[in-house]
Write an enzyme that holds these catalytic residues in place. Structure first.
Site, PDB file in Angstrom:
ATOM      1  N   GLU A  98      -7.546 -10.123 -32.135  1.00  0.00           N
ATOM      2  CA  GLU A  98      -6.534  -9.370 -32.872  1.00  0.00           C
ATOM      3  C   GLU A  98      -5.569  -8.635 -31.934  1.00  0.00           C
ATOM      4  O   GLU A  98      -5.781  -8.567 -30.724  1.00  0.00           O
ATOM      5  CB  GLU A  98      -7.221  -8.380 -33.810  1.00  0.00           C
ATOM      6  CG  GLU A  98      -8.068  -9.114 -34.842  1.00  0.00           C
ATOM      7  CD  GLU A  98      -8.723  -8.203 -35.854  1.00  0.00           C
ATOM      8  OE1 GLU A  98      -9.230  -8.718 -36.848  1.00  0.00           O
ATOM      9  OE2 GLU A  98      -8.719  -6.971 -35.637  1.00  0.00           O
ATOM     10  N   GLU A 150     -10.638 -20.252 -35.519  1.00  0.00           N
ATOM     11  CA  GLU A 150     -10.432 -21.699 -35.597  1.00  0.00           C
ATOM     12  C   GLU A 150      -9.267 -22.117 -34.694  1.00  0.00           C
ATOM     13  O   GLU A 150      -9.338 -23.133 -33.995  1.00  0.00           O
ATOM     14  CB  GLU A 150     -10.101 -22.122 -37.038  1.00  0.00           C
ATOM     15  CG  GLU A 150     -11.217 -21.883 -38.050  1.00  0.00           C
ATOM     16  CD  GLU A 150     -11.131 -20.502 -38.711  1.00  0.00           C
ATOM     17  OE1 GLU A 150     -10.716 -19.519 -38.051  1.00  0.00           O
ATOM     18  OE2 GLU A 150     -11.476 -20.424 -39.912  1.00  0.00           O
TER      19      GLU A 150
END
Lengths: 142, 142, 142, 142
Positions: free
Chosen positions: D49, D60
């Site tokens: 993040e 992913e």
């Protein structure tokens, strides 16, 4: 000094090899990046584009995301070297600067290279007055 | 000078009103932005977050995208004013700097405001040595 | 029925006009979108690309971000119409589907149009088993 | 069958270990992903993040970008396994679906796991009528 030059060329070769793996059917503009970790390990990245252009990812971010996935912490990166083919050495885009700012210590060298040019900055040169906020400052209690 | 102060406060009020429309269930950090167009029109934006954090959009970019959708051209923006509640005036993130760089002329003022602070830059202060490339330089002929 | 056809053509014209404002120097692929709000207002968007491809924004998201900035709430959208020139009507990309899913009620029509084709879905057709999570489920208390 | 179960659990363990490396100070929601390559190699990713939420990257996508940087081609992925802690197994977000669609062959299994649940799809289930366009269809000649 000589050692530093050797190391830079070593990282540049890693970044160049990474650029050869770039997935760039849309821009045809391959970029590679190599991170020197404090452990001595080198982690590479390339740009990976997408038919929906906004989902494309740059080489620098691919390398940072890979480093985190391999277990590295913020502040474990001791140098960033970027490579693009051709004459001109390109500076990182704003998105990559923001992602690098999340992890790089002040003063960490960011070097951009090409076949003919070399440019160097620290993250505070590339993203002065970086956006930072205290995630808890605005959060309401649960 | 007085006029400039009036205009800044006018734009700050637009940005503040936009911040009240922010969709920020994840950060709880509302931001508003107001663009003064050369036509005199003001176009506002707020941040719009998403459960998949990476699909969140900042206030500055919402305003720029809206301006383009309303028919404005690159270089039609004469000032950018950002507002966040609280004490601290925040600088734009790297992604917003890159998007602003695509449209702002050198020297265009970018002003960040809060309830207590004001900070000002030009785009070349926020994104020095901006990434730019000639889209045709790497493209192979059809 | 006739009214519905009139309304669809009306929205398609809005989307088409928006596509003429697209900023697409990199893909040369202009897209427009029009949202019909429950209030009756139409809000348009176009794609806005960036030299750093990953910072590009699609037409659908430009329209949604603009709607939020104009004060609309989640669930205020009653139809989404997209337009691209040429023969083929394109489906929204995954990023736009996720952003639409944050705001659209189940069953809201999403219609893609071109000069020759029309395709229609609901958001649950385009993003089945949508990613959703309870923002508070993983948060530690302050 | 037994072998398939062993392999799934093996990949799930890789994804779980990757989730422990997630950088999630903002959502506190760690996710891991493991790609089984046709070569037999496993490539992992986690979410990373950013203080500017829109620059966050999912597990992913981290895994896919790493695979490309390690020299894998489109269509080299034979399975995708995602892990999140807790009870619920989450589906990939729309952005990840679009990035997976750029590389996955039709029918490639995408499995989401948690401590208690397992869900499985193919990419064509998660992103039906995927956005695809011929990059040369709209390009003007040089």
């Amino acid at each position: 000094m000589n050692n530093e030059l050797h190391q830079l060329e070593f990282l540049r070769q890693h970044a160049k090899q990474a650029s050869e793996k770039a997935y760039v059917p849309y821009s045809q503009f391959p970029v590679g990046a190599a991170l020197l970790m404090k452990s001595g390990e080198v982690i590479s990245g390339c740009n990976v584009e997408n038919v929906s252009y906004g989902l494309s990812n740059c080489a620098e971010r691919t390398a940072v995301f890979s480093a985190v996935a391999q277990g590295y912490d913020a502040r474990d990166i001791s140098a960033v070297v970027v490579y693009t083919p051709g004459d001109k050495a390109y500076a990182p885009c704003g998105a990559c600067r923001q992602v690098l700012a999340e992890f790089l210590a002040t003063g960490t060298p960011i070097v951009s290279t090409s076949e003919r040019q070399m440019r160097q900055w620290a993250i505070e040169d590339l993203l002065p007055d970086a956006f930072e906020f205290d995630v808890n400052a605005y959060r309401k209690p649960l």
